[in-house]
Design a protein around this motif. Structure first.
Motif, PDB file in Angstrom:
ATOM      1  N   LEU A 138      14.741 -17.552  18.858  1.00 19.10           N
ATOM      2  CA  LEU A 138      14.072 -18.312  17.810  1.00 19.10           C
ATOM      3  C   LEU A 138      13.542 -19.647  18.320  1.00 19.10           C
ATOM      4  O   LEU A 138      12.404 -20.023  18.037  1.00 19.10           O
ATOM      5  CB  LEU A 138      15.027 -18.556  16.640  1.00 19.10           C
ATOM      6  CG  LEU A 138      14.414 -19.268  15.435  1.00 19.10           C
ATOM      7  CD1 LEU A 138      13.506 -18.332  14.670  1.00 19.10           C
ATOM      8  CD2 LEU A 138      15.503 -19.799  14.520  1.00 19.10           C
ATOM      9  N   ALA A 139      14.374 -20.361  19.086  1.00 17.97           N
ATOM     10  CA  ALA A 139      13.997 -21.706  19.506  1.00 17.97           C
ATOM     11  C   ALA A 139      13.387 -21.752  20.900  1.00 17.97           C
ATOM     12  O   ALA A 139      12.845 -22.781  21.296  1.00 17.97           O
ATOM     13  CB  ALA A 139      15.220 -22.622  19.458  1.00 17.97           C
ATOM     14  N   GLY A 140      13.477 -20.653  21.639  1.00 17.82           N
ATOM     15  CA  GLY A 140      12.915 -20.643  22.979  1.00 17.82           C
ATOM     16  C   GLY A 140      13.730 -21.450  23.975  1.00 17.82           C
ATOM     17  O   GLY A 140      13.233 -21.801  25.045  1.00 17.82           O
ATOM     18  N   LEU A 141      15.003 -21.742  23.638  1.00 12.61           N
ATOM     19  CA  LEU A 141      15.844 -22.450  24.590  1.00 12.61           C
ATOM     20  C   LEU A 141      16.103 -21.562  25.799  1.00 12.61           C
ATOM     21  O   LEU A 141      16.251 -20.339  25.674  1.00 12.61           O
ATOM     22  CB  LEU A 141      17.175 -22.845  23.956  1.00 12.61           C
ATOM     23  CG  LEU A 141      17.220 -24.214  23.266  1.00 12.61           C
ATOM     24  CD1 LEU A 141      16.258 -24.272  22.092  1.00 12.61           C
ATOM     25  CD2 LEU A 141      18.633 -24.539  22.807  1.00 12.61           C
ATOM     26  N   THR A 142      16.166 -22.164  26.969  1.00 11.55           N
ATOM     27  CA  THR A 142      16.452 -21.405  28.180  1.00 11.55           C
ATOM     28  C   THR A 142      17.940 -21.085  28.247  1.00 11.55           C
ATOM     29  O   THR A 142      18.762 -21.713  27.580  1.00 11.55           O
ATOM     30  CB  THR A 142      16.055 -22.202  29.423  1.00 11.55           C
ATOM     31  OG1 THR A 142      16.887 -23.373  29.513  1.00 11.55           O
ATOM     32  CG2 THR A 142      14.587 -22.620  29.371  1.00 11.55           C
ATOM     33  N   THR A 143      18.279 -20.112  29.084  1.00  8.44           N
ATOM     34  CA  THR A 143      19.688 -19.768  29.255  1.00  8.44           C
ATOM     35  C   THR A 143      20.504 -20.962  29.739  1.00  8.44           C
ATOM     36  O   THR A 143      21.611 -21.197  29.226  1.00  8.44           O
ATOM     37  CB  THR A 143      19.825 -18.577  30.221  1.00  8.44           C
ATOM     38  OG1 THR A 143      19.101 -17.460  29.682  1.00  8.44           O
ATOM     39  CG2 THR A 143      21.286 -18.184  30.393  1.00  8.44           C
ATOM     40  N   PRO A 144      20.018 -21.758  30.712  1.00 10.61           N
ATOM     41  CA  PRO A 144      20.797 -22.943  31.115  1.00 10.61           C
ATOM     42  C   PRO A 144      21.010 -23.931  29.970  1.00 10.61           C
ATOM     43  O   PRO A 144      22.094 -24.518  29.845  1.00 10.61           O
ATOM     44  CB  PRO A 144      19.939 -23.563  32.226  1.00 10.61           C
ATOM     45  CG  PRO A 144      19.156 -22.428  32.789  1.00 10.61           C
ATOM     46  CD  PRO A 144      18.861 -21.552  31.614  1.00 10.61           C
ATOM     47  N   GLU A 145      19.990 -24.130  29.122  1.00  9.18           N
ATOM     48  CA  GLU A 145      20.144 -25.051  27.995  1.00  9.18           C
ATOM     49  C   GLU A 145      21.215 -24.557  27.031  1.00  9.18           C
ATOM     50  O   GLU A 145      22.045 -25.336  26.545  1.00  9.18           O
ATOM     51  CB  GLU A 145      18.812 -25.208  27.258  1.00  9.18           C
ATOM     52  CG  GLU A 145      17.787 -26.056  27.984  1.00  9.18           C
ATOM     53  CD  GLU A 145      16.444 -26.077  27.279  1.00  9.18           C
ATOM     54  OE1 GLU A 145      15.764 -27.102  27.375  1.00  9.18           O
ATOM     55  OE2 GLU A 145      16.077 -25.066  26.643  1.00  9.18           O
ATOM     56  N   ILE A 146      21.218 -23.266  26.746  1.00 17.65           N
ATOM     57  CA  ILE A 146      22.208 -22.710  25.828  1.00 17.65           C
ATOM     58  C   ILE A 146      23.600 -22.786  26.454  1.00 17.65           C
ATOM     59  O   ILE A 146      24.584 -23.100  25.782  1.00 17.65           O
ATOM     60  CB  ILE A 146      21.859 -21.260  25.454  1.00 17.65           C
ATOM     61  CG1 ILE A 146      20.470 -21.204  24.807  1.00 17.65           C
ATOM     62  CG2 ILE A 146      22.893 -20.690  24.489  1.00 17.65           C
ATOM     63  CD1 ILE A 146      19.935 -19.804  24.613  1.00 17.65           C
ATOM     64  N   ALA A 147      23.682 -22.508  27.755  1.00 17.14           N
ATOM     65  CA  ALA A 147      24.971 -22.592  28.443  1.00 17.14           C
ATOM     66  C   ALA A 147      25.546 -23.997  28.341  1.00 17.14           C
ATOM     67  O   ALA A 147      26.750 -24.178  28.101  1.00 17.14           O
ATOM     68  CB  ALA A 147      24.806 -22.178  29.908  1.00 17.14           C
TER      69      ALA A 147
END
Length: 418
Positions: A138-147
């Motif tokens: 939904l937000a287009g956050l990258t995997t590192p950002e979510i981590a």
């Protein structure tokens, strides 16, 4: 500014504002999460070239959605798999015509992004996977950002996302808002998604800017939809109140140069009084339901700040008590970190430093820059500038956001010159 720079900025702005809608629409059309993300990325890449040649379209979101949808249908045709899926997608595409943001399905909810959240928050998925998957799609956050948002390693988060998508595909989880009697079992996950979406906009984990205002606006929009969908659920009202009370301060959190301004130094006359009044009223309505929860408690904490005329009038003792109550619902080290600050402000810096020392020994926040940054601030306030400088140095090793980095560097310089 060059035309190239203008187009790149337009594409970047479109990504911030339209990514979630594009991906949500493609998931509805194709039913394939990975294909939706891949074709959305391809559409944004095409935009860089096509918009330089033809100019930025009047409705960038419609252009991107149509381009991505056509790309997805081409992939399905070329691979010649899932004939039934292809026929269904073709019917949907033909019926839709040009992209229509007001498309409605039999769920009765006229918003693909809200349908996406409820799909991601199916009870068959672990709660962490529900939130992470929605932030990604939904937000287009990258995997590192979510981590970083979850304080876990990047490979761990990558696997969590893969497993969640596989579970949705294999279990045939429908892309829709569930009927009213099934809403309660999804509520916790959905509220968690909206809350973390707002948090990423309010204090970006990385990048040059502290704020990503489009994410804050999207979170508030979704929270309003949820409040209309579940008007008798106090935690939904509590979440909307919390977001509004925080958003009311948004314009004062950075100065004209983009530098971070702490809460105590913000211009309270510039806070959005309409948002504060609406958030306070929503909180009062929620509390009258007699079913308190973590979002209502956090909203009450935010109200203590926004309703204090000056920083000195802030009721820190009340805030510390509210954080203690919040720990009953959310036994998180981050909540304990915030309580340590409130205790320090209410009872003295040494009392807060004792609580921080306990957190440091437990090491759950070992890679979280706000732990040493908070310790540094309490030491600075108590006059221990040499120790504060060491703690600021440690925080600088961990911080990822450039606005926060500059703020910490400024504080470090002040301590070294004291």
């Amino acid at each position: 500014m060059s035309a190239t720079g203008t187009v790149e900025e337009a594409v970047a702005a479109a990504f911030r504002e339209e990514w979630g809608q594009v991906v949500a629409t493609l998931i509805r059309v194709t039913g394939d999460w990975d294909l939706a993300e891949e074709c959305a990325q391809d559409a944004f890449a095409q935009a860089l070239d096509r918009w330089r040649r033809d100019g930025v379209p009047r409705r960038p979101g419609a252009w991107l959605t149509t381009t991505a949808r056509n790309r997805a249908l081409d992939v399905l045709r070329r691979e010649q798999v899932g004939a039934a899926k292809l026929r269904e997608a073709a019917v949907l595409a033909r019926d839709e015509g040009p992209y229509d943001p007001d498309h409605e399905d039999d769920s009765g909810v006229e918003d693909d992004r809200l349908r996406l959240i409820f799909t991601c928050c199916h009870p068959a998925l672990p709660i962490e996977a529900r939130v992470a998957l929605t932030l990604r799609t939904l937000a287009g956050l990258t995997t590192p950002e979510i981590a970083r948002a979850f304080l876990v390693a990047e490979p761990t988060m990558a696997q969590r996302l893969v497993r969640a998508k596989r579970k949705i595909r294999n279990a045939g989880i429908p892309y829709r808002v569930p009927p009213a009697h099934l809403l309660p079992e999804r509520t916790t996950g959905v509220l968690g998604v909206v809350y973390l979406l707002f948090n990423e906009g309010y204090a970006a984990t990385s990048g040059a800017d502290l704020l990503r205002t489009n994410l804050c606006a999207e979170a508030i929009r979704l929270a309003r939809l949820l409040a209309r969908l579940m008007p008798d659920e106090p935690e939904v009202l509590g979440l909307l109140a919390l977001l509004l009370l925080h958003d009311a301060r948004q314009e004062t959190r950075v100065d004209a140069a983009g530098e971070l301004v702490t809460l105590e130094d913000q211009d309270r006359t510039a806070w959005d009084r309409a948002e504060i009044d609406e958030g306070t009223a929503l909180l009062e309505t929620a509390l009258r339901r007699g079913r308190p929860g973590p979002y209502q408690i956090q909203a009450a904490i935010a109200a203590c700040h926004t309703n204090a005329v000056t920083a000195e009038e802030t009721d820190w003792a009340d805030i510390a008590a509210l954080y203690r109550e919040l720990e009953r619902y959310v036994p998180s080290p981050v909540v304990r970190l915030n309580r340590a600050v409130a205790v320090a402000m209410a009872e003295g810096m040494e009392a807060g430093l004792v609580l921080l020392a306990e957190l440091e020994q437990e090491r759950e926040l070992a890679g979280y820059h706000l732990l040493p940054a908070t310790r540094a601030d309490l030491l600075r306030r108590s006059g221990h500038t040499a120790e504060a400088a060491q703690a600021y140095g440690r925080a600088l090793e961990l911080v990822e956001n450039e606005a926060e980095r500059r703020f910490l560097e400024k504080r470090l310089a002040e301590c070294r010159s004291a």
